[in-house]
Structures are given as structure tokens and as C-alpha cells.
Scaffold this active site. Structure first.
Site, short mmCIF file in Angstrom:
data_model
loop_
_atom_site.label_atom_id
_atom_site.label_comp_id
_atom_site.label_asym_id
_atom_site.label_seq_id
_atom_site.Cartn_x
_atom_site.Cartn_y
_atom_site.Cartn_z
N LYS A 13 0.83 -1.21 0.00
CA LYS A 13 0.00 0.00 0.00
C LYS A 13 0.86 1.26 0.00
O LYS A 13 0.65 2.17 -0.78
CB LYS A 13 -0.89 0.06 1.25
CG LYS A 13 -1.82 -1.10 1.45
CD LYS A 13 -2.64 -0.92 2.73
CE LYS A 13 -1.82 -0.87 4.01
NZ LYS A 13 -1.38 -2.16 4.51
N ARG A 88 -8.97 1.45 9.07
CA ARG A 88 -8.46 0.10 9.26
C ARG A 88 -9.49 -0.80 9.94
O ARG A 88 -9.21 -1.97 10.18
CB ARG A 88 -7.22 0.19 10.14
CG ARG A 88 -6.06 -0.65 9.67
CD ARG A 88 -4.92 -0.37 10.61
NE ARG A 88 -3.75 -1.12 10.33
CZ ARG A 88 -2.75 -0.70 9.55
NH1 ARG A 88 -2.83 0.45 8.93
NH2 ARG A 88 -1.69 -1.45 9.42
N ARG A 123 11.93 -6.74 4.49
CA ARG A 123 11.62 -5.32 4.50
C ARG A 123 12.60 -4.54 5.38
O ARG A 123 12.96 -4.95 6.47
CB ARG A 123 10.20 -5.11 4.99
CG ARG A 123 9.77 -3.66 4.94
CD ARG A 123 8.31 -3.56 4.69
NE ARG A 123 7.56 -3.66 5.93
CZ ARG A 123 6.27 -3.31 6.01
NH1 ARG A 123 5.63 -2.89 4.95
NH2 ARG A 123 5.64 -3.43 7.15
N ARG A 156 11.91 -2.89 11.03
CA ARG A 156 10.88 -2.42 11.96
C ARG A 156 10.64 -3.49 13.01
O ARG A 156 10.56 -4.66 12.70
CB ARG A 156 9.58 -2.14 11.19
CG ARG A 156 9.46 -0.72 10.70
CD ARG A 156 8.39 -0.59 9.66
NE ARG A 156 7.07 -1.07 10.12
CZ ARG A 156 5.97 -0.97 9.38
NH1 ARG A 156 6.02 -0.41 8.20
NH2 ARG A 156 4.82 -1.43 9.83
N ARG A 167 -0.27 -9.26 13.21
CA ARG A 167 -0.80 -8.19 12.35
C ARG A 167 -1.72 -8.76 11.27
O ARG A 167 -2.71 -8.14 10.90
CB ARG A 167 0.34 -7.39 11.71
CG ARG A 167 1.01 -6.47 12.72
CD ARG A 167 2.38 -6.05 12.28
NE ARG A 167 2.37 -5.18 11.12
CZ ARG A 167 3.42 -4.98 10.33
NH1 ARG A 167 4.55 -5.63 10.58
NH2 ARG A 167 3.34 -4.17 9.32
P1 ADP Z 1 1.44 -2.13 7.68
O1 ADP Z 1 0.39 -1.72 6.71
O2 ADP Z 1 2.66 -2.67 7.03
O3 ADP Z 1 0.92 -2.97 8.81
P2 ADP Z 1 1.42 0.51 8.82
O4 ADP Z 1 2.60 1.40 8.75
O5 ADP Z 1 0.22 0.86 8.03
O6 ADP Z 1 2.00 -0.89 8.41
O7 ADP Z 1 0.95 0.33 10.35
C1 ADP Z 1 1.83 0.00 11.38
C2 ADP Z 1 1.10 0.01 12.72
O8 ADP Z 1 0.59 1.31 13.01
C3 ADP Z 1 -0.14 -0.89 12.81
O9 ADP Z 1 0.21 -2.24 13.11
C4 ADP Z 1 -0.92 -0.21 13.95
O10 ADP Z 1 -0.37 -0.52 15.21
C5 ADP Z 1 -0.67 1.25 13.69
N1 ADP Z 1 -1.71 1.86 12.84
C6 ADP Z 1 -1.52 2.37 11.59
N2 ADP Z 1 -2.67 2.83 11.08
C7 ADP Z 1 -3.63 2.60 12.02
C8 ADP Z 1 -5.04 2.84 12.09
N3 ADP Z 1 -5.72 3.40 11.09
N4 ADP Z 1 -5.69 2.46 13.23
C9 ADP Z 1 -5.04 1.90 14.26
N5 ADP Z 1 -3.72 1.64 14.25
C10 ADP Z 1 -3.01 1.99 13.15
#
Ligand code: ADP
Ligand code: ZN
Length: 214
Positions: A13, A88, A123, A156, A167
Site C-alpha cells: 500500500k 483500518r 523489508r 521495523r 498483524r
Molecule cells: P502495515 O500496513 O505494514 O501494517 P502501517 O505502517 O500501516 O503498516 O501500520 C503500522 C502500525 O501502526 C499498525 O500495526 C498499527 O499498530 C498502527 N496503525 C496504523 N494505522 C492505524 C489505524 N488506522 N488504526 C489503528 N492503528 C493503526
């Protein structure tokens, strides 16, 4: 143009959002990146978010909704934006509806769990600017060093295999229902995530162009 990228962690994404952002000159807003930045700067938000992010759970809705609301009211969002990682879950999607925001297109990037797990292990992310790399599919020019800013590339904490598994569970349970949510609104398209990033970009841009020409 208001776009959203949906997909499992590591589906690509963020990568696609950045490319589309440049092409159409609209900002890509990644809630994950906003949280990681806050964590790196040790702000109040960062301190609060850390335990959720590091363990791969979702940060509480009211916190995220507040951040997004604030970010979307900035000037650079006036001509549109790309949401990456938000909403999300269904309650975040409903909050977006309540803000009066109608997405023009939701691009669901589909990648199997098996491939996700493989991808995440390679990654790397720049400690300074947040740009992400992959040791095989999109390596930096110099190993361990960011092409853009020269920062150190790190793994990360939440890309640890056990956390990745969690996740994915969170994704299937909380985020995947959004596919149906946006399908019913008539704005969803699914793009099959390809091994070569440019191939996914081509499929994605074709879908965006269809909506732009409507
Ligand atoms: P990925 O899509 O690779 O899981 P992100 O960078 O989008 O990585 O998200 C990393 C972390 O940030 C998530 O596992 C969560 O803990 C937090 N996070 C990101 N966006 C949201 C959201 N919209 N609501 C709640 N937590 C979020
Ligand atoms: Zn960098």
C-alpha cells in the site's frame, strides 16, 4: 480525487501510495508513518502509540481519528489525497463518513498471507525519513543506507515474524470487512499484488484513470 489503499500489512500500500502521490501531486497520508514519526520524536502521541505499534495491534480509534482529522484539514489536502492505512476497521470508516468525506476509489491490493510473510522478512526502513526498501525486490543502492537521505536502514520492530503473524490476524479480523463495506458503496476495486512493483503500479493506475475519466 480522494483515494484509499486497502490491503494486508506488507501488501505494498505504502509503496503504491507514494508513486500515485507523485504522479497526481496529491499527498499520501500514511497513519503508520505518522505514528512512527511521532514515536521517533518521542512526542506524547508517540509514547502512547508505541506499545500498540510494536506489538502489531491497532492504536485506539479515537487517537487515530483525531490525527487523521487534523492532517486532512491541512492546506495540501485541498485537491485530494491518498489514504494509506486508514480506515483500518469499520468504526474508523464510519468516522470518515461522519466527517462528510466520500472516497472516489478504494484500491484493495490483494496478496496471499504466505507471500506477505515472505516479503516482510526482507523489508527495511530508513530510520531517518521512513522510506521503505526490500532486500530483494527494491534494494537500496548501497546496502543498509537510504538512497534519499543517507540514513541507516533498519528492520521495523513490528516486522518480527511473530508480530507479523499477529498483524495478519488483526487484518483478517478487523480490516478485511472493509472490502465488503466499500464494495457496497460501489467504490471498491481489487488489484492483484504482483511480484514486480511496477506491474502492480500499472494495474493500479489503470483503475485510477477509469475513475478520473468518469
Ligand atoms: P502495515 O500496513 O505494514 O501494517 P502501517 O505502517 O500501516 O503498516 O501500520 C503500522 C502500525 O501502526 C499498525 O500495526 C498499527 O499498530 C498502527 N496503525 C496504523 N494505522 C492505524 C489505524 N488506522 N488504526 C489503528 N492503528 C493503526
Ligand atoms: Zn532516508
Amino acid at each position: 480525487m480522494k483515494l484509499m489503499f486497502l490491503g494486508a500489512p506488507g501488501a505494498g500500500k505504502g509503496t503504491q501510495a507514494e508513486i500515485v502521490s507523485e504522479k497526481y501531486s496529491i499527498p499520501a497520508i500514511s497513519t503508520g508513518a505518522l505514528l512512527r514519526e511521532a514515536m521517533a520524536n518521542g512526542t506524547e502521541l508517540g509514547t502512547l502509540a508505541k506499545k500498540y505499534v510494536d506489538s502489531g495491534s491497532l492504536v485506539p480509534d479515537e487517537v487515530i481519528i483525531g490525527i487523521v482529522n487534523e492532517r486532512l484539514s491541512e492546506k495540501d489536502c485541498a485537491n485530494g489525497y491518498i489514504l494509506d492505512g486508514f480506515p483500518r476497521n469499520v468504526s474508523q470508516a464510519e468516522a470518515l463518513d461522519k466527517m462528510g468525506i466520500k472516497l472516489d476509489l478504494v484500491v484493495n491490493i490483494h496478496v496471499s498471507d504466505e507471500r506477505i510473510i515472505k516479503r516482510m522478512s526482507g523489508r527495511r526502513v530508513c530510520k531517518e525519513c521512513g522510506k521503505s526498501y526490500h532486500v530483494e525486490s527494491s534494494p537500496s543502492k548501497v546496502e543498509g543506507i537510504c538512497d534519499v537521505c543517507g540514513g541507516e536502514l533498519i528492520i521495523r520492530k513490528d516486522d518480527d515474524p511473530a508480530v507479523v503473524k499477529h498483524r495478519l490476524d488483526v487484518y483478517h479480523e478487523q480490516t478485511e470487512p472493509l472490502i465488503d463495506y466499500y464494495f457496497k458503496k460501489g467504490v471498491l476495486v481489487t488489484v492483484e499484488g504482483q511480484e514486480v512493483k511496477d506491474d502492480t503500479t500499472r494495474l493500479t493506475l489503470a483503475e485510477i484513470e477509469k475513475v478520473r475519466n468518469k
